[in-house]
Design an enzyme around this catalytic site. Structure first.
Site, PDB file in Angstrom:
ATOM      1  N   PHE A 140       0.969  -0.886  -0.043  1.00 21.24           N
ATOM      2  CA  PHE A 140      -0.336   0.149   0.311  1.00 21.24           C
ATOM      3  C   PHE A 140       0.885   1.162   0.087  1.00 21.24           C
ATOM      4  O   PHE A 140       1.573   1.048   0.995  1.00 21.24           O
ATOM      5  CB  PHE A 140      -0.721   0.211   1.452  1.00 21.24           C
ATOM      6  CG  PHE A 140      -1.618   1.217   1.055  1.00 21.24           C
ATOM      7  CD1 PHE A 140      -2.960   0.502  -0.211  1.00 21.24           C
ATOM      8  CD2 PHE A 140      -1.552   2.220   1.531  1.00 21.24           C
ATOM      9  CE1 PHE A 140      -3.687   2.139   0.467  1.00 21.24           C
ATOM     10  CE2 PHE A 140      -2.285   3.252   2.321  1.00 21.24           C
ATOM     11  CZ  PHE A 140      -3.608   3.007   0.915  1.00 21.24           C
ATOM     12  N   ASP A 225       9.010   2.989   1.043  1.00 23.93           N
ATOM     13  CA  ASP A 225       7.484   3.659   1.798  1.00 23.93           C
ATOM     14  C   ASP A 225       7.326   3.181   3.734  1.00 23.93           C
ATOM     15  O   ASP A 225       7.284   2.203   3.635  1.00 23.93           O
ATOM     16  CB  ASP A 225       6.122   2.891   1.285  1.00 23.93           C
ATOM     17  CG  ASP A 225       5.342   3.875   1.431  1.00 23.93           C
ATOM     18  OD1 ASP A 225       5.493   3.655   3.028  1.00 23.93           O
ATOM     19  OD2 ASP A 225       4.656   3.841   0.598  1.00 23.93           O
ATOM     20  N   LYS A 254       2.578   9.451   8.603  1.00 22.40           N
ATOM     21  CA  LYS A 254       1.671   9.648   9.548  1.00 22.40           C
ATOM     22  C   LYS A 254       2.361   9.571  10.662  1.00 22.40           C
ATOM     23  O   LYS A 254       2.138  11.067  11.443  1.00 22.40           O
ATOM     24  CB  LYS A 254       1.664   7.229   9.664  1.00 22.40           C
ATOM     25  CG  LYS A 254       0.496   6.803   7.859  1.00 22.40           C
ATOM     26  CD  LYS A 254       0.146   5.763   8.748  1.00 22.40           C
ATOM     27  CE  LYS A 254      -1.296   5.502   7.831  1.00 22.40           C
ATOM     28  NZ  LYS A 254      -0.668   4.688   6.776  1.00 22.40           N
TER      29      LYS A 254
HETATM   30  C1  LIG Z   1      -0.924   5.383   5.234  1.00 24.68           C
HETATM   31  C2  LIG Z   1       0.183   5.051   3.768  1.00 24.68           C
HETATM   32  C3  LIG Z   1      -0.017   5.848   2.940  1.00 24.68           C
HETATM   33  C4  LIG Z   1      -0.594   6.838   2.524  1.00 24.68           C
HETATM   34  O1  LIG Z   1      -0.490   7.871   3.905  1.00 24.68           O
HETATM   35  P1  LIG Z   1      -1.371   9.348   2.885  1.00 24.68           P
HETATM   36  O2  LIG Z   1      -0.858  10.063   3.919  1.00 24.68           O
HETATM   37  O3  LIG Z   1      -3.153   8.535   3.657  1.00 24.68           O
HETATM   38  O4  LIG Z   1      -1.764   9.442   2.588  1.00 24.68           O
HETATM   39  C5  LIG Z   1       1.620   4.987   2.201  1.00 24.68           C
HETATM   40  N1  LIG Z   1       2.659   4.120   2.391  1.00 24.68           N
HETATM   41  C6  LIG Z   1       1.540   3.447   3.387  1.00 24.68           C
HETATM   42  C7  LIG Z   1       2.737   2.453   3.634  1.00 24.68           C
HETATM   43  C8  LIG Z   1       0.714   3.982   4.337  1.00 24.68           C
HETATM   44  O5  LIG Z   1       0.748   3.121   5.389  1.00 24.68           O
END
Ligand SMILES: *Cc1c(COP(=O)(O)O)cnc(C)c1O
Length: 404
Positions: A140, A225, A254
């Site tokens: 994700f 990420d 986050k």
């Molecule tokens: C939550 C998340 C995102 C997206 O972050 P947003 O602030 O909602 O755009 C991207 N990558 C990972 C691994 C995430 O957990």
């Protein structure tokens, strides 16, 4: 809105785009790892939003930083030199491999910047053929069209017309598939150094190592990420530091703002060269309020005591979950690292992660799910031992009520 017009769940259906389906309860106040709803009912928060509130709610250092900055200056365009942004960038680069920072407002935007950077770098350095992005199933990376397409769930990116191209999805932890597929056309690999949304799936050390080696072999870049894993969540400041594999580009969001929206893309000086003036930008990226809060967060989280405390708390969670499991035989395994933990449901409980979440809510506990079969815990990194005990007791009551 007057007092008579109290906000309730029903108003959501009236005025909001229905891309979410929130719970009935309305949280209105938080302090540390506790939250209260409109009726004054108290909850222990094992969710922290979704791995966001890393110092709990309304941490005094964050409140101070926000108050102080809010009386100085709220906004600066990127035409200006920005004190809070540069202070934060200096701290972030001191804490990891990176030399340079680009500020955004969210994880998706940080990833969008990372993807644009690797494509631009490959185009500049190797020509127009080297465009393939490899990512992993169940991964994700956010909800912009580029990031959601790189994410490993087609259901999230289907139905919006033509997608950004040349993106390949391979199974996570499958060295053979990656070795076979990768070529000199590969521009970059994007991955989470522990899959969050996809079900709390850690990489095997061999896989992480192989990814790095294959990137080097094919002149491809590695993007980690760390939007969910970053900022102390796994007990290292960044998860890569616990894996022993260093990426070329890292995204964070986050927990970086601990509840204030901010994201960042970090990279080396050599790569950053390719993002010349005009190649990318963001109006709010580097917002002084966000950067001031994030600096306060980073100051607390990066302390060795805080990071060591994450691992102590992990042990308490694992112990408590084992005890519950010994009584109710509900989990197949507890996995993850630090305070990014997933309790995977066993055969008899398949598909019931959301039932656990709802039952926990009734008992005064907030948890998360990751898919249909994993109950996820991403609490404050400084949650107290008493709150962990109390939260686990509430979880046990919730599971007992379901097991009846
Ligand atoms: C939550 C998340 C995102 C997206 O972050 P947003 O602030 O909602 O755009 C991207 N990558 C990972 C691994 C995430 O957990």
């Amino acid at each position: 809105m007057t007092v008579e017009n109290k906000v309730e769940r029903g108003l959501f259906d009236e005025v909001m785009v229905p891309c979410y389906n929130p719970m009935e309860m309305v949280p209105v106040k938080g302090e540390g790892a506790r939250v209260w709803d409109q009726q004054g009912k108290e909850y222990i928060d094992f969710a922290g939003g979704i791995a966001v509130s890393c110092l709990g709610h309304c941490h005094p250092d964050m409140v101070n930083a926000l108050n102080e900055q809010s009386q100085k200056i709220w906004h600066l365009s990127n035409v200006m030199t920005n004190e809070p942004a540069l202070r934060l960038a200096k701290k972030l680069t001191d804490l990891c491999f990176a030399d340079k920072v680009f500020f955004a407002n969210s994880g998706a935007e940080a990833n969008e910047a990372a993807l644009k950077l690797v494509r631009r770098y490959a185009a500049d350095k190797f020509g127009p053929e080297k465009t393939e992005i490899i990512a992993f199933k169940q991964g994700f990376h956010g909800r912009t069209f580029f990031t959601v397409t790189v994410g490993g769930q087609a259901a999230y990116s289907d139905g919006f017309g033509p997608k950004p191209g040349d993106i390949t999805h391979l199974p996570y932890n499958d060295i053979e598939a990656l070795t076979e597929h990768m070529s000199d056309r590969t521009c970059a690999i994007m991955m989470e150094p522990l899959q969050g949304e996809g079900g709390i799936i850690p990489p095997t050390p061999e896989f992480a190592q192989a990814v790095r080696e294959l990137c080097d072999k094919h002149n491809a870049l590695l993007i980690f990420d760390e939007v969910q894993t970053g900022n102390g969540r796994t007990g290292n400041f960044y998860a890569y530091q616990g894996l022993g594999v260093t990426p070329d580009v890292l995204s964070t969001a986050k927990s970086l703002g601990g509840g204030f929206p901010i994201g960042a893309m970090l990279t080396t000086a050599e790569l950053a060269e390719h993002m010349k003036v005009g190649t990318h930008g963001s109006t709010y990226g580097g917002n002084p309020l966000g950067c001031a809060v994030a600096e306060a967060v980073v100051d607390v989280v990066s302390k060795p005591e805080t990071l060591a405390g994450v691992l102590e708390r992990e042990a308490l969670f694992r112990e408590g979950l084992e005890k519950i499991n010994a009584k109710y035989n509900i989990f197949a395994e507890v996995r993850g690292k630090g305070l990014l933990l997933g309790a995977a449901l066993n055969e008899q409980w398949q598909g019931r992660a959301r039932d656990v979440l709802v039952a926990a809510g009734k008992e005064g506990l907030m948890v998360l799910v990751a898919g249909l079969n994993v109950v996820r815990f991403t609490p404050s990194l400084v949650i107290s031992k008493e709150e962990i005990d109390e939260g686990l007791a509430r979880l046990e009551r919730a599971i007992a009520s379901l097991a009846k």
